[in-house]
Design a protein around this motif. Structure first.
Motif, short mmCIF file in Angstrom:
data_model
loop_
_atom_site.label_atom_id
_atom_site.label_comp_id
_atom_site.label_asym_id
_atom_site.label_seq_id
_atom_site.Cartn_x
_atom_site.Cartn_y
_atom_site.Cartn_z
N GLN A 130 0.93 -1.13 -0.24
CA GLN A 130 0.01 -0.02 0.09
C GLN A 130 0.84 1.23 0.03
N GLN A 131 1.92 1.25 0.52
CA GLN A 131 3.04 2.34 0.28
C GLN A 131 3.50 2.45 -1.09
N PHE A 132 3.55 1.53 -1.74
CA PHE A 132 4.48 1.37 -3.18
C PHE A 132 3.41 1.56 -4.18
N ASP A 133 2.48 0.86 -4.16
CA ASP A 133 1.27 0.92 -5.13
C ASP A 133 0.02 0.63 -4.84
N ARG A 134 -0.79 1.82 -4.43
CA ARG A 134 -2.31 1.66 -3.90
C ARG A 134 -3.26 0.78 -4.64
N THR A 135 -2.85 0.75 -5.96
CA THR A 135 -3.92 0.06 -6.87
C THR A 135 -3.62 -1.39 -6.48
N ILE A 136 -2.49 -1.93 -6.37
CA ILE A 136 -2.21 -3.37 -6.11
C ILE A 136 -2.53 -3.57 -4.82
N ALA A 137 -2.56 -2.83 -3.66
CA ALA A 137 -2.96 -3.01 -2.50
C ALA A 137 -4.44 -3.18 -2.30
N ILE A 138 -5.15 -2.44 -3.03
CA ILE A 138 -6.59 -2.39 -3.23
C ILE A 138 -6.97 -3.58 -3.67
N ASP A 139 -6.61 -4.14 -5.02
CA ASP A 139 -6.76 -5.51 -5.65
C ASP A 139 -6.62 -6.54 -4.67
N PHE A 140 -5.61 -6.55 -3.93
CA PHE A 140 -5.26 -7.57 -2.82
C PHE A 140 -6.15 -7.63 -1.86
N TYR A 141 -6.62 -6.56 -1.16
CA TYR A 141 -7.60 -6.43 -0.03
C TYR A 141 -8.95 -6.89 -0.51
N LEU A 142 -9.35 -6.61 -1.73
CA LEU A 142 -10.72 -6.85 -2.37
C LEU A 142 -10.43 -8.43 -2.51
N LYS A 143 -9.56 -8.99 -3.00
CA LYS A 143 -9.46 -10.46 -3.42
C LYS A 143 -9.71 -11.42 -1.82
N GLY A 144 -9.07 -10.82 -1.16
CA GLY A 144 -9.07 -11.46 0.31
C GLY A 144 -10.30 -11.27 1.09
N ALA A 145 -10.90 -10.19 0.83
CA ALA A 145 -12.31 -10.31 1.32
C ALA A 145 -13.27 -10.85 0.85
N ARG A 146 -13.38 -10.92 -0.46
CA ARG A 146 -14.21 -11.88 -1.15
C ARG A 146 -14.13 -13.31 -0.68
N LEU A 147 -12.78 -13.76 -0.71
CA LEU A 147 -12.50 -15.08 -0.20
C LEU A 147 -12.95 -15.43 1.18
#
Length: 314
Positions: A130-147
């Motif tokens: 999230q400190q490097f690339d917020r887009t990647i962080a958002i994508d990973f948080y959403l994937k984790g949430a859906r799982l």
């Protein structure tokens, strides 16, 4: 600093690789490659390369190892290998590619029936990125949430959706942030976790106010008062109500005063940063400080005097 010689470990890794290659070869008497033995040798070699800090060699061999594990049908262990690939790529400072490998590992965990492992991986990586690339962080948080949602882990899902929302907030996408916070509200409502809902309602109200829509903010507030007795009885409720009133009156001085309430300065840092835009400078305080500075600069200082006596000038 210690000058560690890793030549022995590198030699050990090379020997394991050679043994692994032998196991993969076929001949007239050996019709099938011995994939299990090759996997074991390559895995040992990867460990040696990692210890010797030969990250590129470890990365490349880990990819081969993962492909053999996929060929064998061991998707979970292939996921572990791709996670190692990602870690080595991260050590090589190629973070965008590392993110792709972490995602590959997550997908393999899912294929292997280990959705909980994938969700944990996505959450951990989201925090790192999230400190490097917020887009990647958002994508990973959403994937984790859906799982987490698929596994009926509602509390974890709500937590990850909220984290995703906070990252999206930093991009200025208020509608998407609102959408996720509404989802969090629904999950918490189904769980009857009313202790967490109050703060989420406040965020949703603030988002409407950030969009200069006090009517929509009032609607969110009134609906929450009707649906959630805990919110209606919350000690901070009146401060939120008063802030909305100030926006209804379009009174910037009143908005500024009501934003100064301690509670508003103790919430999610990004909301605090946005709220501070509404706080006007305290002119009285500035005037008092200016007067204090002026008086302190003039008091207790004796003016310099020059004597006209010529003898004093010699």
């Amino acid at each position: 600093m210690f000058n560690i010689n890793y030549s022995a470990k590198i030699k050990e890794a090379e020997d394991h690789v050679k043994q692994g290659e032998k196991h993969l070869k076929t001949s007239l008497t050996k019709w099938k490659p011995d994939i299990d033995s090759a996997i074991d040798e390559f895995d040992k070699a990867c460990t040696c390369y990692r210890i010797a800090e030969k990250y590129e060699l470890c990365r490349d061999l880990s990819i081969r190892l993962a492909e053999l594990q996929i060929q064998k049908g061991s998707t979970f262990f292939a996921g572990k290998s791709y996670e190692q690939v990602a870690q080595m790529t991260q050590q090589l400072q190629d973070l965008p590619t590392a993110a792709k490998y972490y995602d590959k590992a997550g997908q393999l965990y899912i294929e292997g029936g280990q959705r909980d492992s994938a969700a944990i991986l996505y959450e951990r990586c989201a925090t790192q990125f999230q400190q490097f690339d917020r887009t990647i962080a958002i994508d990973f948080y959403l994937k984790g949430a859906r799982l987490a949602e698929q596994d009926d882990k509602a509390y974890q899902a709500a937590d990850l959706y909220e984290k995703a929302a906070m990252q999206i907030l930093r991009t200025g996408d208020y509608p998407k942030t609102t959408e996720l916070l509404e989802l969090v509200t629904n999950i918490l409502t189904n769980m009857e976790r009313y202790d967490r809902i109050n703060r989420i309602i406040l965020y949703r109200v603030l988002l409407k106010l950030f969009n200069d829509d006090s009517v929509a903010g009032r609607n969110v507030f009134d609906q929450a008062c009707r649906d959630y007795p805990t919110f209606d009885q919350w000690e901070e409720r009146d401060h939120i109500d008063a802030l909305i009133d100030a926006f209804d009156q379009d009174d910037k001085e009143l908005i500024s005063r009501r934003c100064r309430k301690p509670y508003f300065m103790a919430i999610e840092p990004e909301f605090v940063r946005l709220i501070k835009r509404w706080i006007l400078p305290d002119t009285k305080k500035e005037e008092n400080q200016q007067q204090t500075t002026t008086s302190s600069s003039t008091s207790g200082v004796k003016p310099m005097q020059f004597d006209d006596d010529e003898n004093d000038l010699r």
